[in-house]
Write an enzyme that holds these catalytic residues in place. Sequence first.
Site, short mmCIF file in Angstrom:
data_model
loop_
_atom_site.label_atom_id
_atom_site.label_comp_id
_atom_site.label_asym_id
_atom_site.label_seq_id
_atom_site.Cartn_x
_atom_site.Cartn_y
_atom_site.Cartn_z
N TYR A 1 -3.92 9.08 -6.95
CA TYR A 1 -3.29 8.32 -6.41
C TYR A 1 -3.10 7.97 -4.84
O TYR A 1 -3.76 6.48 -4.65
CB TYR A 1 -1.76 8.56 -6.26
CG TYR A 1 -0.56 7.61 -5.96
CD1 TYR A 1 -0.25 5.81 -6.29
CD2 TYR A 1 -0.21 7.73 -4.64
CE1 TYR A 1 0.29 5.79 -5.96
CE2 TYR A 1 1.02 6.60 -3.79
CZ TYR A 1 0.83 5.26 -4.66
OH TYR A 1 2.30 4.92 -3.94
N LYS B 1 -4.75 3.83 -3.61
CA LYS B 1 -4.26 3.55 -1.89
C LYS B 1 -5.37 3.10 -0.87
O LYS B 1 -5.44 2.28 -0.18
CB LYS B 1 -2.73 4.15 -1.79
CG LYS B 1 -1.92 4.13 -2.66
CD LYS B 1 -0.95 2.77 -2.96
CE LYS B 1 -0.33 2.32 -3.86
NZ LYS B 1 0.31 0.79 -3.63
N SER C 1 0.54 -1.45 0.13
CA SER C 1 -0.12 0.20 -0.30
C SER C 1 0.92 1.56 0.09
O SER C 1 1.74 1.18 -1.06
CB SER C 1 -1.09 0.27 0.85
OG SER C 1 -2.14 0.91 0.90
N1 LIG Z 1 8.71 4.61 -3.74
C1 LIG Z 1 7.59 5.08 -2.68
O1 LIG Z 1 7.84 5.83 -2.51
C2 LIG Z 1 6.30 4.34 -2.46
C3 LIG Z 1 6.03 4.60 -1.39
C4 LIG Z 1 4.26 4.04 -1.04
C5 LIG Z 1 4.31 2.42 -1.75
N2 LIG Z 1 4.96 2.39 -2.82
C6 LIG Z 1 4.41 1.41 -3.79
O2 LIG Z 1 5.34 0.56 -3.85
C7 LIG Z 1 5.43 -0.24 -5.21
C8 LIG Z 1 6.36 -0.70 -5.76
O3 LIG Z 1 7.23 1.07 -6.51
P1 LIG Z 1 8.35 1.22 -5.90
O4 LIG Z 1 8.24 2.41 -5.30
O5 LIG Z 1 9.60 0.20 -5.76
O6 LIG Z 1 8.49 2.02 -7.90
P2 LIG Z 1 9.26 1.12 -9.11
O7 LIG Z 1 10.80 1.27 -9.18
O8 LIG Z 1 9.03 2.06 -10.30
O9 LIG Z 1 8.53 -0.02 -9.24
C9 LIG Z 1 6.78 -0.48 -9.99
C10 LIG Z 1 7.40 -1.55 -10.49
O10 LIG Z 1 5.72 -2.05 -11.35
C11 LIG Z 1 5.75 -2.67 -11.79
N3 LIG Z 1 4.39 -2.19 -13.02
C12 LIG Z 1 3.93 -1.59 -13.02
N4 LIG Z 1 2.89 -0.94 -13.64
C13 LIG Z 1 2.92 -3.08 -14.25
C14 LIG Z 1 1.55 -3.72 -14.17
N5 LIG Z 1 1.09 -3.41 -14.92
N6 LIG Z 1 2.14 -5.19 -14.10
C15 LIG Z 1 3.06 -5.29 -13.68
N7 LIG Z 1 4.59 -4.33 -13.06
C16 LIG Z 1 4.30 -3.16 -13.20
C17 LIG Z 1 6.74 -1.70 -12.89
O11 LIG Z 1 7.22 -2.14 -14.23
P3 LIG Z 1 7.52 -1.89 -15.45
O12 LIG Z 1 9.31 -2.00 -14.95
O13 LIG Z 1 6.94 -2.35 -16.46
O14 LIG Z 1 6.98 -0.47 -15.63
C18 LIG Z 1 8.32 -1.83 -11.57
O15 LIG Z 1 8.54 -3.02 -11.62
C19 LIG Z 1 3.82 0.64 -5.82
O16 LIG Z 1 2.97 -0.03 -5.44
C20 LIG Z 1 4.03 1.63 -5.40
O17 LIG Z 1 3.04 2.48 -5.46
C21 LIG Z 1 5.83 3.56 -3.50
#
Ligand SMILES: NC(=O)c1ccc[n+]([C@@H]2O[C@H](COP(=O)([O-])OP(=O)(O)OC[C@H]3O[C@@H](n4cnc5c(N)ncnc54)[C@H](OP(=O)(O)O)[C@@H]3O)[C@@H](O)[C@H]2O)c1
Length: 272
Positions: free
Chosen positions: A147, A151, A133
Amino acid sequence: MMNKTILITGTSSGIGKATVYEFAKMGWNVIATQRNPATETDFNQYPNVKLYPLDVTNLESISQAMSRAINDFGKIDIVVNNAGYGVDGAFEAMSDEIIEKQFNTNVFGLMRVTREAIKHMRPTGGGIIIQISSMGGKITFPLYSIYHATKFAVEGFTESLHYELSQFNIKMKLIEPGPIVTDFYGRSRQFIKPTDTNQYDGFIQKFNNAAEKVMKDAEGPEVVAKMIYKSATDNSNQMRYAVGKPGPMLLVLRKLLSDKLYFLMVRKSYNL
Ligand SMILES: NC(=O)c1ccc[n+]([C@@H]2O[C@H](COP(=O)([O-])OP(=O)(O)OC[C@H]3O[C@@H](n4cnc5c(N)ncnc54)[C@H](OP(=O)(O)O)[C@@H]3O)[C@@H](O)[C@H]2O)c1
């Protein structure tokens, strides 16, 4: 005892990739899934990591990845719903297509994977479904309305679901990261600026300036991977795991402060 098996979505970068490493190092069977796995080589050094295609917007790809995992390892013990991205900017400039795509990935995609995981876990004695989340599933910041809506949906969906699934020994977990340095703020970001007015420009500029400062102190995805590992192995019924400073502190403040005070605090911290 046989090694346990975990399936993770969205492992091409960030939290998903760090989580693959964390569980692989601990000796688990890891099913790392990606939309486009053809060019991925980072997991080659781990014989216990298998890489399958899975796009959360494509049900067929989800069923196929789960069937392959069961074929290879007999059972999936843990599923991590990590795939997701963030749309930010002025809401009035967001088309139906932009909004629907955001929900189709962060909410409906997560629901599809959850449903297929339940169908497998219920008859096989249970498991754990871990939803990535966000602190943004409990508290809000400016310019992330859509967004946050996704969430908040993940939080409500998961919380209700846990009642009906505990009888099957299926646990639901919610990981709530604060700001984490990943591609979320780079290649994955979809920033929407109105093209027909400049009335948002000052607000967006002030927000971006303050957000840049926040990211200077942000932690890397490894802290989230470690928290996911804890949630998978602590044998507890704890549902929520906040991680990534200052996320946990903000979540406590949101509980303690009135709406008025919390909104004031956010406006002040972004100079709005
Ligand atoms: N970074 C933060 O500050 C933060 C904070 C709170 C929550 N989150 C959550 O953490 C999770 C991971 O994000 P992250 O920060 O690690 O960002 P990230 O590095 O951009 O990773 C996102 C991942 O999701 C994949 N993805 C996107 N659309 C997809 C789909 N339709 N099917 C399968 N894979 C898909 C991307 O793959 P592609 O390479 O194919 O695009 C990538 O592997 C997300 O749910 C995000 O909302 C992040």
